[in-house]
Design a protein around this motif. Structure first.
Motif, mmCIF file in Angstrom:
data_model
loop_
_atom_site.group_PDB
_atom_site.id
_atom_site.type_symbol
_atom_site.label_atom_id
_atom_site.label_comp_id
_atom_site.label_asym_id
_atom_site.label_seq_id
_atom_site.Cartn_x
_atom_site.Cartn_y
_atom_site.Cartn_z
ATOM 1 N N ILE A 116 0.842 -1.205 0.000
ATOM 2 C CA ILE A 116 0.000 0.000 0.000
ATOM 3 C C ILE A 116 0.878 1.257 0.000
ATOM 4 C CG2 ILE A 116 -1.676 1.343 1.319
ATOM 5 C CD1 ILE A 116 -2.848 -1.331 2.280
ATOM 6 N N LEU A 117 1.906 1.258 0.846
ATOM 7 C CA LEU A 117 2.819 2.407 0.927
ATOM 8 C C LEU A 117 3.548 2.598 -0.399
ATOM 9 C CD1 LEU A 117 4.083 4.597 2.692
ATOM 10 C CD2 LEU A 117 5.811 2.935 3.409
ATOM 11 N N SER A 118 3.958 1.500 -1.026
ATOM 12 C CA SER A 118 4.663 1.573 -2.302
ATOM 13 C C SER A 118 3.768 2.152 -3.388
ATOM 14 C CB SER A 118 5.146 0.174 -2.699
ATOM 15 O OG SER A 118 5.919 0.217 -3.868
ATOM 16 N N LEU A 119 2.499 1.733 -3.417
ATOM 17 C CA LEU A 119 1.559 2.263 -4.407
ATOM 18 C C LEU A 119 1.341 3.757 -4.208
ATOM 19 C CD1 LEU A 119 -0.512 1.922 -6.694
ATOM 20 C CD2 LEU A 119 -2.198 1.283 -4.950
ATOM 21 N N ALA A 120 1.095 4.174 -2.959
ATOM 22 C CA ALA A 120 0.845 5.585 -2.675
ATOM 23 C C ALA A 120 2.050 6.439 -3.042
ATOM 24 C CB ALA A 120 0.490 5.757 -1.192
ATOM 25 N N ALA A 121 3.233 5.994 -2.634
ATOM 26 C CA ALA A 121 4.454 6.750 -2.950
ATOM 27 C C ALA A 121 4.691 6.791 -4.452
ATOM 28 C CB ALA A 121 5.646 6.131 -2.232
ATOM 29 N N GLY A 122 4.419 5.675 -5.128
ATOM 30 C CA GLY A 122 4.618 5.619 -6.565
ATOM 31 C C GLY A 122 3.731 6.578 -7.320
ATOM 32 N N VAL A 123 2.462 6.684 -6.915
ATOM 33 C CA VAL A 123 1.521 7.596 -7.568
ATOM 34 C C VAL A 123 1.968 9.047 -7.378
ATOM 35 C CG1 VAL A 123 -0.836 8.498 -7.525
ATOM 36 C CG2 VAL A 123 -0.439 6.032 -7.441
ATOM 37 N N VAL A 124 2.376 9.398 -6.157
ATOM 38 C CA VAL A 124 2.806 10.771 -5.868
ATOM 39 C C VAL A 124 4.079 11.115 -6.650
ATOM 40 C CG1 VAL A 124 3.648 12.342 -4.084
ATOM 41 C CG2 VAL A 124 1.727 10.821 -3.592
ATOM 42 N N ILE A 125 5.052 10.225 -6.627
ATOM 43 C CA ILE A 125 6.332 10.488 -7.295
ATOM 44 C C ILE A 125 6.157 10.552 -8.809
ATOM 45 C CG2 ILE A 125 8.630 9.538 -7.743
ATOM 46 C CD1 ILE A 125 8.592 8.471 -4.866
ATOM 47 N N THR A 126 5.324 9.667 -9.356
ATOM 48 C CA THR A 126 5.053 9.708 -10.794
ATOM 49 C C THR A 126 4.390 11.023 -11.187
ATOM 50 O OG1 THR A 126 4.792 7.296 -10.888
ATOM 51 C CG2 THR A 126 3.839 8.569 -12.694
#
Length: 235
Positions: A116-126
């Protein structure tokens, strides 16, 4: 007065670094990838069964090369500057593979909280990366070039054509995911298309807008190399 000015070229450098990191994190979440990169990811999952060297990054720039060739046929035009977008895709693909090499390969995280943390961080960084790309004159990847050049060639609004492009990418990805998951028992449909795909689709536009506003408050994006900017303009 903004603290940092003439950040245009640096915006491209950070953009290419962050876009690859964001895609890496979304992939490691294991909830499905964004519709834009999904076709390349699915092809990678299938082809690496036969060719272990065929990485996600390799699949990305090979498919973008095919897309570039298709674009030139569609618009009946070639400009040497188009090759710079392919070069950007290659750099992105190499950095994407580097993230995987540095942080444990392409297998998704096992702990739910980490996914979940990886998905959230990935969306923000992208989203941050895309906002940076919107503010630089340096070549973006072929995905964006295809949308801008084809929509201009046929006199279509870029935003509307981008919507059709995204929908087409999603449909192609769904078909490929169905075929691949049926062909290979160890590849699940939800590894390719899932809740992560929906999250990227729903929240990317909002996050890009928010990141863009924050960037504009802190930085100025005038070019440090105006002669290079002039040389890279499409005629």
């Amino acid at each position: 007065m903004k603290k940092f000015n003439k950040m245009n070229e640096l915006a491209w450098c950070f953009g290419i670094l962050f876009i690859s990191l964001g895609v890496f994190l979304v992939t490691k979440a294991g909830f499905g990838v964004s519709m834009v990169v999904a076709p390349a990811y699915i092809v990678h999952l299938a082809v690496e069964k036969l060719l272990p060297w065929y990485s996600f990054g390799t699949s990305e720039y090979i498919l973008q090369g095919v897309l570039l060739a298709a674009m030139c046929i569609i618009i009946r035009r070639f400009n040497w500057r188009y090759l710079l977008s392919f070069a950007t895709a290659v750099i992105y693909g190499l950095i994407l593979d580097l993230w995987f090499a540095l942080f444990g390969g392409s297998a998704p995280y096992t702990a739910l909280w980490a996914r979940i943390l990886s998905l959230a961080a990935g969306v923000v960084i992208t989203s941050l990366a895309i906002a940076l790309f919107f503010r630089t004159y340096l070549p973006q990847q072929v995905y964006e070039l295809f949308v801008s050049q084809v929509s201009a060639r046929f006199g279509k609004k870029t935003e509307r054509f981008k919507l059709w492009y995204d929908v087409s990418s999603l449909l192609i990805a769904v078909i490929l995911a169905l075929v691949v998951s049926h062909r290979f028992e160890d590849i699940r449909f939800t590894d390719c298309i899932g809740i992560g795909t929906i999250v990227c689709t729903v929240f990317n536009a909002l996050m890009i807008s928010l990141c863009g506003k924050a960037l504009d408050k802190l930085f100025g994006f005038a070019p440090a190399l105006p002669k290079l900017q002039q040389a890279l303009k499409y005629n």
